[in-house]
Design a protein around this motif. Structure first.
Motif, PDB file in Angstrom:
ATOM      1  N   TYR A 157      -1.663   2.880  -3.684  1.00  0.00           N
ATOM      2  CA  TYR A 157      -2.921   2.280  -4.135  1.00  0.00           C
ATOM      3  C   TYR A 157      -4.046   2.737  -3.217  1.00  0.00           C
ATOM      4  O   TYR A 157      -3.823   3.024  -2.031  1.00  0.00           O
ATOM      5  CB  TYR A 157      -2.835   0.746  -4.116  1.00  0.00           C
ATOM      6  CG  TYR A 157      -1.732   0.195  -4.968  1.00  0.00           C
ATOM      7  CD1 TYR A 157      -1.899   0.031  -6.339  1.00  0.00           C
ATOM      8  CD2 TYR A 157      -0.497  -0.141  -4.404  1.00  0.00           C
ATOM      9  CE1 TYR A 157      -0.867  -0.460  -7.127  1.00  0.00           C
ATOM     10  CE2 TYR A 157       0.539  -0.636  -5.180  1.00  0.00           C
ATOM     11  CZ  TYR A 157       0.350  -0.794  -6.545  1.00  0.00           C
ATOM     12  OH  TYR A 157       1.373  -1.267  -7.323  1.00  0.00           O
ATOM     13  N   SER A 158      -5.243   2.779  -3.741  1.00  0.00           N
ATOM     14  CA  SER A 158      -6.402   3.059  -2.897  1.00  0.00           C
ATOM     15  C   SER A 158      -6.644   1.872  -1.977  1.00  0.00           C
ATOM     16  O   SER A 158      -6.154   0.753  -2.218  1.00  0.00           O
ATOM     17  CB  SER A 158      -7.639   3.302  -3.761  1.00  0.00           C
ATOM     18  OG  SER A 158      -8.007   2.102  -4.438  1.00  0.00           O
TER      19      SER A 158
ATOM     20  N   HIS B  22       0.824  -1.212   0.000  1.00  0.00           N
ATOM     21  CA  HIS B  22       0.000   0.000   0.000  1.00  0.00           C
ATOM     22  C   HIS B  22       0.859   1.264   0.000  1.00  0.00           C
ATOM     23  O   HIS B  22       0.535   2.248  -0.699  1.00  0.00           O
ATOM     24  CB  HIS B  22      -0.914  -0.006   1.226  1.00  0.00           C
ATOM     25  CG  HIS B  22      -1.958   1.068   1.222  1.00  0.00           C
ATOM     26  ND1 HIS B  22      -3.074   1.036   0.416  1.00  0.00           N
ATOM     27  CD2 HIS B  22      -2.047   2.235   1.916  1.00  0.00           C
ATOM     28  CE1 HIS B  22      -3.814   2.099   0.619  1.00  0.00           C
ATOM     29  NE2 HIS B  22      -3.213   2.860   1.526  1.00  0.00           N
TER      30      HIS B  22
ATOM     31  N   THR C  10      -8.467  -5.597  -2.868  1.00  0.00           N
ATOM     32  CA  THR C  10      -8.617  -6.569  -3.950  1.00  0.00           C
ATOM     33  C   THR C  10      -7.353  -7.410  -4.111  1.00  0.00           C
ATOM     34  O   THR C  10      -7.414  -8.631  -4.307  1.00  0.00           O
ATOM     35  CB  THR C  10      -8.944  -5.839  -5.263  1.00  0.00           C
ATOM     36  OG1 THR C  10     -10.158  -5.106  -5.100  1.00  0.00           O
ATOM     37  CG2 THR C  10      -9.089  -6.821  -6.411  1.00  0.00           C
ATOM     38  N   ARG C  11      -6.206  -6.747  -4.024  1.00  0.00           N
ATOM     39  CA  ARG C  11      -4.925  -7.444  -4.198  1.00  0.00           C
ATOM     40  C   ARG C  11      -4.758  -8.578  -3.183  1.00  0.00           C
ATOM     41  O   ARG C  11      -4.199  -9.637  -3.489  1.00  0.00           O
ATOM     42  CB  ARG C  11      -3.785  -6.425  -4.067  1.00  0.00           C
ATOM     43  CG  ARG C  11      -2.389  -6.990  -3.883  1.00  0.00           C
ATOM     44  CD  ARG C  11      -1.866  -7.688  -5.130  1.00  0.00           C
ATOM     45  NE  ARG C  11      -0.501  -8.122  -4.957  1.00  0.00           N
ATOM     46  CZ  ARG C  11      -0.114  -9.188  -4.240  1.00  0.00           C
ATOM     47  NH1 ARG C  11      -1.027  -9.928  -3.620  1.00  0.00           N
ATOM     48  NH2 ARG C  11       1.157  -9.508  -4.146  1.00  0.00           N
TER      49      ARG C  11
ATOM     50  N   GLU D 165      -9.317   0.320  -1.762  1.00  0.00           N
ATOM     51  CA  GLU D 165     -10.080  -0.653  -2.545  1.00  0.00           C
ATOM     52  C   GLU D 165      -9.154  -1.559  -3.359  1.00  0.00           C
ATOM     53  O   GLU D 165      -9.336  -2.790  -3.390  1.00  0.00           O
ATOM     54  CB  GLU D 165     -11.064   0.068  -3.462  1.00  0.00           C
ATOM     55  CG  GLU D 165     -12.233   0.736  -2.756  1.00  0.00           C
ATOM     56  CD  GLU D 165     -11.864   2.036  -2.045  1.00  0.00           C
ATOM     57  OE1 GLU D 165     -12.682   2.536  -1.270  1.00  0.00           O
ATOM     58  OE2 GLU D 165     -10.722   2.536  -2.260  1.00  0.00           O
ATOM     59  N   LEU D 166      -8.145  -0.971  -3.993  1.00  0.00           N
ATOM     60  CA  LEU D 166      -7.218  -1.772  -4.798  1.00  0.00           C
ATOM     61  C   LEU D 166      -6.353  -2.677  -3.925  1.00  0.00           C
ATOM     62  O   LEU D 166      -6.072  -3.829  -4.276  1.00  0.00           O
ATOM     63  CB  LEU D 166      -6.347  -0.860  -5.655  1.00  0.00           C
ATOM     64  CG  LEU D 166      -7.029  -0.211  -6.866  1.00  0.00           C
ATOM     65  CD1 LEU D 166      -6.101   0.778  -7.533  1.00  0.00           C
ATOM     66  CD2 LEU D 166      -7.468  -1.286  -7.865  1.00  0.00           C
ATOM     67  N   THR D 167      -5.905  -2.147  -2.800  1.00  0.00           N
ATOM     68  CA  THR D 167      -5.121  -2.973  -1.887  1.00  0.00           C
ATOM     69  C   THR D 167      -5.967  -4.135  -1.361  1.00  0.00           C
ATOM     70  O   THR D 167      -5.490  -5.274  -1.243  1.00  0.00           O
ATOM     71  CB  THR D 167      -4.574  -2.124  -0.729  1.00  0.00           C
ATOM     72  OG1 THR D 167      -3.696  -1.119  -1.250  1.00  0.00           O
ATOM     73  CG2 THR D 167      -3.798  -2.971   0.274  1.00  0.00           C
TER      74      THR D 167
END
Length: 726
Positions: free
Chosen positions: A419-420, A390, A426-427, A422-424
């Motif tokens: 990263y947002s 992140h 998802t990852r 949300e993206l973190t």
């Protein structure tokens, strides 16, 4: 010999080999030089008399306690025995804290910029015994390096020239000062009023748009400064041009810049607050110093962004800034300290300070501190894995060599949000809520470890002007968020200013006070009288506090201080305010600050203060004075309004007219004027029109007025909103 019989040798039993007069001062910067092998004097008559009596040139060194290159020059030159002897034997050496004596700093920085094409700190200037500068510069290495002469060489050349070519030195300096007296003069032309606000505002927007950096925001490639005055202007420009494409673009520029700063390394993600500036275009690697005036203005900028956008990030960042200030820059008296240094010892066992050591991390440290596997995370990821992803942490460090010229950050990581949430999430196959919880827990763990590291130097000097800016920050954020604790902290700051930086007997603001050895507030034997900035920024803070509390004692004190400011600094011939006492014989230039930079120009702030006070008190002479001030800066406003975005806002307020809103029987709300029915109170005594306003059918009632002419009363919030937006 030093005053009090204290020379360059330390007193009996002293741990220091050398002790000079600066040991008797309270400024943290001067105290940093108290044990140099240099016969330092503070700025004052004792030094001036010695220079005249011994007919020696003066070496003036100006800096501040959290200045990185000031530390470097002290270590290299002022702790050097040979250079110290050359200085002490041949010059009267004066050390000035630029934050303590901004008047002295402004005069000689103007000279240095005019003669060298640049400026900065440490500033080094050589003067005649009559205080006329003849040579100036900034940082000098101790000895020659390549084609650059060192301080020792320069000192020996000046000694030789003073003995053999003195008349030429003196005449060249006099010519520059005479030219500067003419070139820095700011005055209104007879019969000319302020320029047209819409045209000036449009040109200011265009100039900012031309310098705007599209990808990461901000107004140059690198280094990048936060420049809150630019951001707040852009929001104000949008507010008066919201139906145009340029208005929309102005808002986009401001909000994008603030988002990028909030995500960047310039924002301290572990211990809150903002660093001074970014060395790169992406707001990643900062100069790690933290200044009170930056925190104050950024808190206001972020809460303003929240007001116009409703975006929670901006409110969170505003709170974040005030959390840092409350924890790390607050004195128990209610005052605020000036700054936190960039340099610190990496470990308790270290002997050499490094920039950023308090704030940076190796990948190994983070893995050791955050080893816990996170339940449900993809591939058995640990909290360290999530955090490092992140915040862009790399095994080899994430600082590019060009951002680290001295190799102090090699292998280290400056946290930056890559990263947002949300993206973190998802990852790593987590919910957004779970991801935010993990990141918050990781930050808290790192904050706990940081508290165990050697702390950077804290400049505990408390300055009226910067405390005034911070007063605005707490009052504005507290009012917008309805947070009574923040408003109460603002009131504590106002009481601190009254108790410790207002001389009741002389009826003057004092510029600064200091934290003593026993954590008490101390004052020096001859307190420094307040400058224009002190009056203007405190008045603004008091007006913001009145609007947050509706307590008229703060409005009353603001009125009192404005009258004093007019008495001490107003230029009755040319309009506008002088930065310092125009009768001070030791200041060769009488200046009016014509640039909104790291801090807004006090004239810019005063232009708005005068308008606001004219509406609150009914003193129409203050509205006229605001016009005269703007007329004095007319040439600058027309040609380069980008230099004065805060003053352009005042010009816009003149043009579009401030609205007075009087609401009856609604306590604890953010209002312009609260009519409480007390006909003997401050507001009713100054604004007789209030006695004619009545609530409708016992309901909360609003009157929207311009130039003391009121529209019909309204009791519906939607109708009030419509009137305010017209």
């Amino acid at each position: 010999m030093a005053s009090g019989g204290q020379g360059l040798d330390g007193p009996p039993g002293s741990a220091h080999q050398n002790t000079n007069r600066l040991s008797m001062e309270r400024s943290p910067y001067l105290l940093q030089h108290a044990h140099n092998p240099v016969d330092w004097f503070p700025w004052g008559q004792e030094a001036f008399n010695k220079a005249k009596k011994e007919d020696k040139p003066i070496f003036l060194s100006v800096g501040y306690s959290t200045c990185h290159w000031c530390h470097v020059m002290e270590r290299e030159s002022f702790e050097d025995i040979e250079i110290g002897r050359i200085l002490s034997d041949n010059f009267v050496c004066i050390k000035v804290d630029r934050e303590e004596r901004p008047d002295v700093d402004k005069v000689y920085m103007t000279f240095v910029q005019a003669t060298s094409g640049g400026g900065g700190w440490p500033m080094s200037v050589w003067l005649t015994p009559d205080l006329q500068p003849f040579i100036g510069g900034t940082y000098f290495p101790p000895r020659d390096t390549g084609h650059r002469p060192g301080l020792k060489t320069i000192l020996l050349r000046i000694i030789e020239q003073w003995q053999n070519n003195r008349a030429s030195l003196e005449s060249s300096g006099q010519r520059v000062i005479e030219a500067l007296k003419k070139g820095t003069a700011i005055a209104a032309s007879p019969g000319v009023g302020p320029p047209l606000a819409p045209e000036v505002a449009h040109r200011c927007f265009q100039q900012l748009a031309h310098s705007y950096e599209e990808e990461y925001g901000g107004f140059r490639d690198a280094p990048k400064f936060p420049t809150p005055v630019n951001l707040i202007f852009l929001i104000s420009f949008w507010a008066t041009n919201r139906s145009t494409s340029e208005g929309a673009e102005a808002l986009r520029m401001a909000l994008h810049t603030m988002r990028m700063m909030a995500l960047g390394g310039i924002h301290d993600h572990v211990a809150q607050g903002f660093h001074r500036y970014s060395t790169d275009s992406s707001w990643h690697v900062p100069h790690f110093e933290k200044m009170l005036y930056d925190q104050a203005q950024l808190a206001v900028a972020y809460i303003t962004a929240y007001q116009v956008s409703g975006e929670q990030l901006f409110a969170d960042v505003a709170r974040d800034v005030l959390l840092y200030v409350s924890r790390d820059l607050s004195d128990k008296s209610g005052g605020f300290y000036s700054a936190e240094d960039a340099d610190s010892l990496p470990t308790m066992a270290s002997t050499e300070k490094k920039e950023g050591a308090f704030c940076v991390w190796t990948a190994g440290e983070i893995r050791d501190l955050l080893p816990e596997p996170v339940e449900g995370a993809t591939g058995g990821a640990t909290r360290a894995d999530i955090f490092m992803h992140h915040y862009g942490v790399k095994e080899q460090g994430n600082v590019e060599p060009e951002q680290d010229p001295h190799g102090e950050l090699q292998g280290q990581n400056v946290l930056i949000v890559r990263y947002s949430a949300e993206l973190t999430a998802t990852r790593f196959g987590l919910s957004v809520e779970k991801t935010k919880e993990e990141l918050a827990a990781a930050r808290e763990r790192l904050a706990e470890v940081r508290r165990g590291r050697p702390s950077p130097h804290l400049d505990t000097k408390m300055i009226s002007s910067w405390n005034g800016l911070m007063l605005s920050g707490f009052a504005r954020v507290g009012a917008v968020l309805g947070d009574q604790a923040l408003v109460e902290r603002a009131e504590q700051a106002a009481k601190f200013l009254q108790d410790h930086l207002w001389d009741e007997a002389k009826q003057v603001i004092l510029h600064s006070c200091y934290r003593g050895d026993e954590m008490e507030v101390e004052q020096i034997a001859s307190p420094i009288a307040g400058f224009l900035d002190d009056y203007a920024f405190v008045v603004c803070g008091l007006l913001d506090l009145y609007e947050a509390t509706l307590d008229t004692r703060w409005l009353s004190w603001a009125e009192e201080l404005q009258l004093k400011q007019d008495q001490f600094f107003w230029d009755s011939q040319g309009g506008g305010y002088f930065c310092s006492d125009p009768t001070d014989p030791t200041l060769l230039l009488v200046l009016k600050q014509d640039q909104d930079g790291a801090e807004p120009s006090a004239n810019s702030v005063s232009a708005m203060n005068l308008l606001r006070l004219s509406q609150y008190t009914g003193r129409q002479e203050w509205a006229r004075r605001s016009e005269q001030l703007l007329a004095a800066f007319s040439d600058r406003l027309v040609k380069v309004p980008i230099a004065l975005p805060e003053m352009v806002r005042s010009l816009m307020a003149q043009h579009y007219t401030l609205k007075q809103v009087s609401l009856l029987y609604i306590p604890q709300r953010l209002l312009c004027i609260h009519s409480d029915g007390d006909t003997d109170g401050f507001l009713y005594q100054r604004l007789p029109v209030l006695a004619t306003l009545r609530p409708l059918e016992g309901s909360a009632t609003a009157y929207v007025c311009q130039n003391f002419t009121c529209a019909l009363p309204v009791t519906c919030p939607e109708e009030l909103r419509r009137l305010l937006l017209e």
